[in-house]
Design an enzyme around this catalytic site. Sequence first.
Site: not given
Lengths: 371, 371
Positions: B336, B310, B307, B267, B305, B93
């Site tokens: 996660h 998890c 991930c 974002d 999930c 940015d």
Amino acid sequence: MAVTYELIKRCSKTGARAGRLHTPHGSFDTPIFMPVGTQATVKAITPDELKDMGAGIILSNTYHLYLRPGHELVAEAGGLHKFMNWDRGILTDSGGFQVFSLGPLRKITEEGVTFRSHIDGSKHFLSPEKATEIQMALGSDIIMAFDECVSYPADHDYVRKSTERTSRWAQRCKEAHTRTDDQALFGIVQGGMYKDLRTLSAQELVALDLPGYAVGGLSVGEPKALMYEMLEHTIPLLPEGKPRYLMGVGTPDCLVEGVLHGVDMFDCVFPTRVARNGTVMTRSGRLVVKNAEYARDFRPLDETCGCYACRNFSRAYIRHLFKTNEILGLRLTTIHNLHFLLNFMREMRTAILEDNFVDFRQEFLAQYKAR
Amino acid sequence: MAVTYELIKRCSKTGARAGRLHTPHGSFDTPIFMPVGTQATVKAITPDELKDMGAGIILSNTYHLYLRPGHELVAEAGGLHKFMNWDRGILTDSGGFQVFSLGPLRKITEEGVTFRSHIDGSKHFLSPEKATEIQMALGSDIIMAFDECVSYPADHDYVRKSTERTSRWAQRCKEAHTRTDDQALFGIVQGGMYKDLRTLSAQELVALDLPGYAVGGLSVGEPKALMYEMLEHTIPLLPEGKPRYLMGVGTPDCLVEGVLHGVDMFDCVFPTRVARNGTVMTRSGRLVVKNAEYARDFRPLDETCGCYACRNFSRAYIRHLFKTNEILGLRLTTIHNLHFLLNFMREMRTAILEDNFVDFRQEFLAQYKAR
């Protein structure tokens, strides 16, 4: 026996030895350094990162886990290995060191120690039986006898009484320990800085025929020369066929001297604690990565190191992370320091196997600047 | 052109679209969520962990990197990609949002903004030219024009003047931007909550023929319905063949509505920030893992999930890590939440490709509890 030691090679000139420890959660080479995971986590890193750096066994703390989350909860989770998702070895200390460190917050009797939690001030009682019960619930591979780690300096009379009590407590731990099929109880030799009391302690504990022995009460503020003298005196009093563990030692110079005298196992918060303050361990000493001199230094932390941090990031970047309080900074220095120490242990083992540990030690001492 | 957008599939019933963005550091599927790495690191995690969860582009901040470590140092390191060891896309940015957020610490003129550092109070000046120069030194793939993000509420007269200045500043950014071979400059549509000013802003920026456009000044405290109304009005004013980026949006409900209206990129610090406070994102809303109800809950954070957190750890364990202030706790919730959001974007894309985005949105809204 749940844990057995296999002696593989003895140095022809010193007490150093290379071996292998067999536990219910795998076998690992000795001498070994055990990263410290006080509260069921080696601070800032995952079990997978520990495996990547070749860690075979870690240390966790009875005192902390008893207070949070509680040993019953850990047992309900299926034990400490499952709770923290670590399937290799775990050694838990007895909580003795922590409660004795509480100072005015604790009171010792023959029965045990009454103390107040450092978290909320609540009152608790730890005894040989209770410490053993907690460690059985945690399900660690190696559990430690409940002992008093005498502070330094202390007079002969106090240390004698304390050491004798530690022997009686070890006996009570042995009687309370029923999980002998998948857990080994190690005794802890005390005796302060008095050789006669070290001898007494070692004799009384060896008589209990425990599967391993630790040397406690060293690295508590005494000069290094005195620590090495005590070690030199104590280790030969321990059985050759059983593992020897020097508690609370983790700087390279002390590790080399520990191995020299025949120690197989070490633990210390030093590498992880200094990492979180931005101090990086190297063969020549330490590098404080926060220092201004590294602001534009685009080399890795240690040019001879193959750890994840050194393979991927520069001193300048890691310094930036520390200056901006970014968590990745201390993750990277933690990984580096543990990788460095575990690798250092492997190098010592190789030197012992090739019977040139004396040369290895000389070369190391020539370039290492202790602080 | 350094960055190009490829439109792959348009939803037959809504503005939603699936595409692909091509950058000098790889191509990635849209719609996409960009994890925020404010200070050249996505807080608490490594570039490899970002790759494991399929992140294609991250956002970093001109304001922060200008202050620490300084853009010249990053340039000396070989650019931001090399400095932080991230070889996929980076969007920076312009610093506008941060300096305007400083409130009394900054002063706006036609030339630019004078402000005092939030770190040490030192005085600095940012302008369209300076913000562009810094971003060229950083070497990000996508750089943003220097704009004013008007706070909410604001009166029409103020917003009109600010929006007109933002257009003039965008023109100056375009003139200052010489690194067009490997960097794309995106304009930012402002205009507050006024449709006429949104139209004006979009027209003036589109006239500059920039390679991409962001919608700024939303999600600044206005009701969600108003944000969606502004989005519905603004997006059709932007060219179809160029990427559209909605700044600062990252909750699942807002992401779905953004995609519905034809946004390609998002974002937000939300997923990583709440993760560090122990809040876990799920399809049905949020789970505060620190809560007592999870103390003995040995299920993963989210049973659907895949991930790293998890697959390997329980709610009870992660709660313990948070209660004991262990860093691993917030690492796991960060992993996660980002994995969840990136996966959520992929699911939306699949729904668009299969032309059932309308059903997907209905099903999602039926089970999601916004807070």
